[in-house]
Design a protein around this motif. Structure first.
Motif, PDB file in Angstrom:
ATOM      1  N   UNK A  78     -34.180 -37.703 -17.396  1.00 50.14           N
ATOM      2  CA  UNK A  78     -35.444 -37.536 -18.098  1.00 50.14           C
ATOM      3  C   UNK A  78     -36.421 -38.576 -17.584  1.00 50.14           C
ATOM      4  N   UNK A  79     -37.610 -38.142 -17.227  1.00 49.19           N
ATOM      5  CA  UNK A  79     -38.648 -39.067 -16.767  1.00 49.19           C
ATOM      6  C   UNK A  79     -39.344 -39.689 -17.968  1.00 49.19           C
ATOM      7  N   UNK A  80     -39.252 -41.010 -18.051  1.00 47.07           N
ATOM      8  CA  UNK A  80     -39.848 -41.730 -19.169  1.00 47.07           C
ATOM      9  C   UNK A  80     -41.307 -42.047 -18.872  1.00 47.07           C
ATOM     10  N   UNK A  81     -42.092 -42.212 -19.916  1.00 44.71           N
ATOM     11  CA  UNK A  81     -43.507 -42.514 -19.750  1.00 44.71           C
ATOM     12  C   UNK A  81     -43.686 -43.925 -19.176  1.00 44.71           C
ATOM     13  N   UNK A  82     -44.739 -44.074 -18.378  1.00 46.77           N
ATOM     14  CA  UNK A  82     -45.050 -45.381 -17.812  1.00 46.77           C
ATOM     15  C   UNK A  82     -45.465 -46.327 -18.927  1.00 46.77           C
ATOM     16  N   UNK A  83     -44.911 -47.552 -18.902  1.00 51.37           N
ATOM     17  CA  UNK A  83     -45.192 -48.516 -19.971  1.00 51.37           C
ATOM     18  C   UNK A  83     -46.202 -49.563 -19.527  1.00 51.37           C
TER      19      UNK A  83
END
Length: 306
Positions: free
Chosen positions: A123-128
């Motif tokens: 799963x690609x996580x959102x950029x933080x």
């Protein structure tokens, strides 16, 4: 010095775990059975499917508790110190496992990562932070795929046979029976889903991506695979629109999730709520395959309503 290190680590784990009181001591493994520790319910179901009456299973995470941030109790470390096999799912789910194994100090303990060799969904996580590339994390819900469950069962079979060679044929026989039943269940629902008028179902959090991939379905969800945070107003609006476009009539709520947000979506879309089981908790009357069949039938029925 090594013994002092283990004692210190155990005390540290107890502090991290909030020093929860113990109601009773961990009983010793049943004589004549292979002592096995599992991280949570789904791993226990797979272990029992393969081990039958030849294994004595201790489950670390109590029913109704999330496996991600759990910290073992002293009774769990005692069980690990007496066990031959420790089964975890892997994929970053049991972040506490390495420290627990180290604290148990059991040189005979074999750790089995059941998801080894499975086809993992990332799963690609959102950029933080600015300048950082998006990160990908493994979806840990491997056991909710019938295809991957066979791989997890095989890893468990291999570990049991290696630790208890006198009963290797018994474990292999039960594994083959499990595979046959799993294949039959998959084939039956592959045919049923191929005739379904819709391919879209909706869950509380995105725990069923593996199941959806197995059968060519589309999963929509209120929250992400890690059930982190609450959905934004924008996400709720977009999800409601998607549900209406796909004529979704059922919103599934996992057995460990609060139904409040799902109720809001159901009211907005005119859908009804239905329970679905992630196998993170259960009872003695259920098996892995019976729960999965129930899940598949509920999803199939919801697609007929669309």
């Amino acid at each position: 010095m090594k013994r002092l290190f283990y004692i210190f680590t155990i005390l540290l784990l107890l502090l991290l775990g909030g020093c929860a009181p113990e109601n009773k001591k961990t009983p010793p493994p049943e004589a004549g059975k292979l002592p096995v520790v599992v991280s949570f319910h789904a791993m226990g179901e797979l272990a029992h499917a393969i081990g039958g009456d030849k294994v004595d299973i201790h489950m670390i995470i109590p029913e109704g508790e999330e496996p991600h941030d759990f910290q073992p109790k002293s009774s769990d470390l005692t069980a690990l110190s007496q066990a031959r096999i420790f089964i975890i799912n892997g994929c970053g789910l049991e972040t506490w496992a390495d420290k627990a194994v180290e604290a148990a100090g059991n040189e005979q303990l074999a750790v089995v990562t059941a998801s080894d060799g499975a086809d993992i969904h990332y799963v690609e996580m959102k950029q933080i932070l600015p300048g950082r590339k998006p990160e990908k994390q493994a979806d840990p819900h491997v056991w909710l795929s019938l295809k991957n469950a066979k791989i997890e069962a095989r890893n468990i079979r291999d570990a049991f046979a290696a630790a208890d060679p006198d009963h290797a044929d018994y474990y292999t026989q039960r594994y083959m029976e499990f595979v046959q039943k799993t294949d039959a269940l998959y084939a039956r629902y592959q045919l049923k889903f191929n005739t379904a008028p819709s391919r879209t179902f909706v869950t509380g959090h995105a725990a069923f991506a593996y199941l959806a991939r197995d059968f060519g379905l589309r999963q929509l969800s209120l929250t992400n695979v890690f059930a982190s945070g609450e959905p934004s107003a924008r996400h709720m609006t977009e999800l409601a629109d998607a549900c209406k476009a796909a004529h979704v009539q059922t919103i599934f709520v996992e057995n460990m999730e609060s139904p409040k947000i799902a109720e809001t979506l159901a009211q907005e879309t005119g859908a009804s709520l239905e329970s679905i089981d992630t196998l993170e908790e259960g009872d003695e009357d259920e098996t892995y395959l019976s729960v999965m069949e129930d899940n598949l039938e509920k999803i199939y029925t919801s697609l007929q309503e669309s």
